[in-house]
Design a protein around this motif. Structure first.
Motif, short mmCIF file in Angstrom:
data_model
loop_
_atom_site.label_atom_id
_atom_site.label_comp_id
_atom_site.label_asym_id
_atom_site.label_seq_id
_atom_site.Cartn_x
_atom_site.Cartn_y
_atom_site.Cartn_z
N VAL A 81 15.12 4.54 39.13
CA VAL A 81 13.88 4.35 39.87
C VAL A 81 13.38 2.93 39.63
N GLY A 82 13.17 2.22 40.71
CA GLY A 82 12.73 0.83 40.67
C GLY A 82 13.33 0.07 41.82
N ASN A 83 12.90 -1.16 41.98
CA ASN A 83 13.41 -2.01 43.05
C ASN A 83 14.02 -3.25 42.42
N PHE A 84 15.33 -3.29 42.36
CA PHE A 84 16.03 -4.40 41.71
C PHE A 84 16.45 -5.48 42.70
N ASP A 85 15.82 -5.48 43.87
CA ASP A 85 15.85 -6.65 44.75
C ASP A 85 14.73 -7.60 44.31
N ASN A 86 13.65 -7.05 43.77
CA ASN A 86 12.49 -7.85 43.36
C ASN A 86 12.62 -8.45 41.96
N LYS A 87 13.24 -7.70 41.06
CA LYS A 87 13.43 -8.18 39.68
C LYS A 87 14.58 -7.38 39.06
N PRO A 88 15.24 -7.95 38.06
CA PRO A 88 16.35 -7.22 37.44
C PRO A 88 15.84 -6.07 36.58
N PRO A 89 16.70 -5.07 36.34
CA PRO A 89 16.30 -3.99 35.45
C PRO A 89 16.09 -4.53 34.04
N SER A 136 19.83 -6.67 44.60
CA SER A 136 20.44 -8.00 44.54
C SER A 136 20.29 -8.64 43.16
N GLN A 137 19.39 -8.13 42.33
CA GLN A 137 19.23 -8.67 40.98
C GLN A 137 19.79 -7.74 39.90
N PHE A 138 20.58 -6.78 40.31
CA PHE A 138 21.29 -5.90 39.37
C PHE A 138 22.74 -6.37 39.34
N ASN A 139 23.18 -6.94 38.22
CA ASN A 139 24.52 -7.50 38.11
C ASN A 139 25.49 -6.42 37.64
N MET A 140 26.21 -5.83 38.58
CA MET A 140 27.15 -4.76 38.24
C MET A 140 28.31 -5.26 37.40
N ASP A 141 28.75 -6.50 37.59
CA ASP A 141 29.86 -7.02 36.79
C ASP A 141 29.47 -7.08 35.31
N VAL A 142 28.28 -7.57 35.03
CA VAL A 142 27.80 -7.64 33.65
C VAL A 142 27.62 -6.22 33.09
N PHE A 143 27.06 -5.33 33.90
CA PHE A 143 26.88 -3.96 33.44
C PHE A 143 28.21 -3.30 33.12
N ARG A 144 29.20 -3.44 34.00
CA ARG A 144 30.52 -2.84 33.74
C ARG A 144 31.12 -3.39 32.46
N ALA A 145 30.99 -4.70 32.24
CA ALA A 145 31.52 -5.31 31.02
C ALA A 145 30.87 -4.73 29.78
N SER A 146 29.61 -4.32 29.90
CA SER A 146 28.89 -3.77 28.75
C SER A 146 29.34 -2.35 28.40
N LEU A 147 30.13 -1.75 29.25
CA LEU A 147 30.57 -0.38 29.00
C LEU A 147 31.74 -0.30 28.03
N GLU A 148 32.31 -1.46 27.67
CA GLU A 148 33.44 -1.50 26.74
C GLU A 148 34.48 -0.46 27.11
N ASP A 149 35.11 -0.70 28.22
CA ASP A 149 36.05 0.25 28.81
C ASP A 149 37.13 0.70 27.84
N LYS A 150 36.99 1.94 27.41
CA LYS A 150 38.02 2.58 26.57
C LYS A 150 38.93 3.47 27.42
N HIS A 151 38.63 3.56 28.69
CA HIS A 151 39.34 4.47 29.58
C HIS A 151 40.23 3.67 30.53
N GLU A 152 41.41 3.35 30.08
CA GLU A 152 42.34 2.61 30.92
C GLU A 152 42.88 3.51 32.02
N PRO A 153 42.99 2.98 33.24
CA PRO A 153 43.55 3.83 34.31
C PRO A 153 44.99 4.24 34.01
N VAL A 154 45.35 5.41 34.43
CA VAL A 154 46.70 5.93 34.18
C VAL A 154 47.65 5.38 35.22
#
Length: 154
Positions: A81-89, A136-154
């Motif tokens: 809930v929020g508007n991340f076009d106006n400001k980042p989360p 537009s101010q929610f950076n999905m690339d940075v968020f994904r990097a923060s997930l520390e992917d332990k789940h490599e695709p098979v």
């Protein structure tokens, strides 16, 4: 039956505050759109001073949050809930989202590269990005990097 292979992140495009916007979103989806329930599986909302994870549809139930490529039947939708076009989360919002997404990754063996913003999911499934969602101010690339992917695709 929903078979989660992806997590799709959304924003509500509403201003968050002291009122439970989640209930208003549910009411809109049911009464205006005619759906049986809210379209998302989870919501994250600031209510007063507290960040709350709201329950929507059960994870086993097909969502109504991203139509492209049958994504509703193979993903879990989370609306922040929020508007991340106006400001980042804020970092506290991202921390709650990160914890929820990591839990879903562990439960359903979903790799970080399958955690998508709504607009990314639209394009990945062969559609056109019709929205900026999750903003537009929610950076999905940075968020994904923060997930520390332990789940490599098979």
């Amino acid at each position: 039956m929903n078979k989660p292979e992806y997590v799709v992140v959304h924003h509500s495009e509403t201003r968050d505050g002291v009122w439970k916007d989640w209930d208003a979103i549910r009411k809109y989806h049911k009464e205006v759109k005619g759906w049986r329930d809210i379209g998302y599986h989870y919501g994250i909302e600031l209510v007063g001073e507290d960040l709350i994870i709201q329950q929507g549809r059960t994870p086993e139930t097909v969502g109504a949050h991203c139509n492209e490529g049958g994504m509703n039947a193979k993903s879990l939708g989370i609306c922040v809930v929020g508007n991340f076009d106006n400001k980042p989360p804020t970092e506290p919002v991202l921390a709650v989202l990160r914890g929820l997404v990591k839990s879903l990754q562990d439960t359903y063996n979903i790799p970080a590269n399958r955690v998508l913003g709504h607009k990314e999911a639209q394009v990945a499934m062969g559609g056109v990005a019709t929205k900026t969602c999750p903003g537009s101010q929610f950076n999905m690339d940075v968020f994904r990097a923060s997930l520390e992917d332990k789940h490599e695709p098979v």
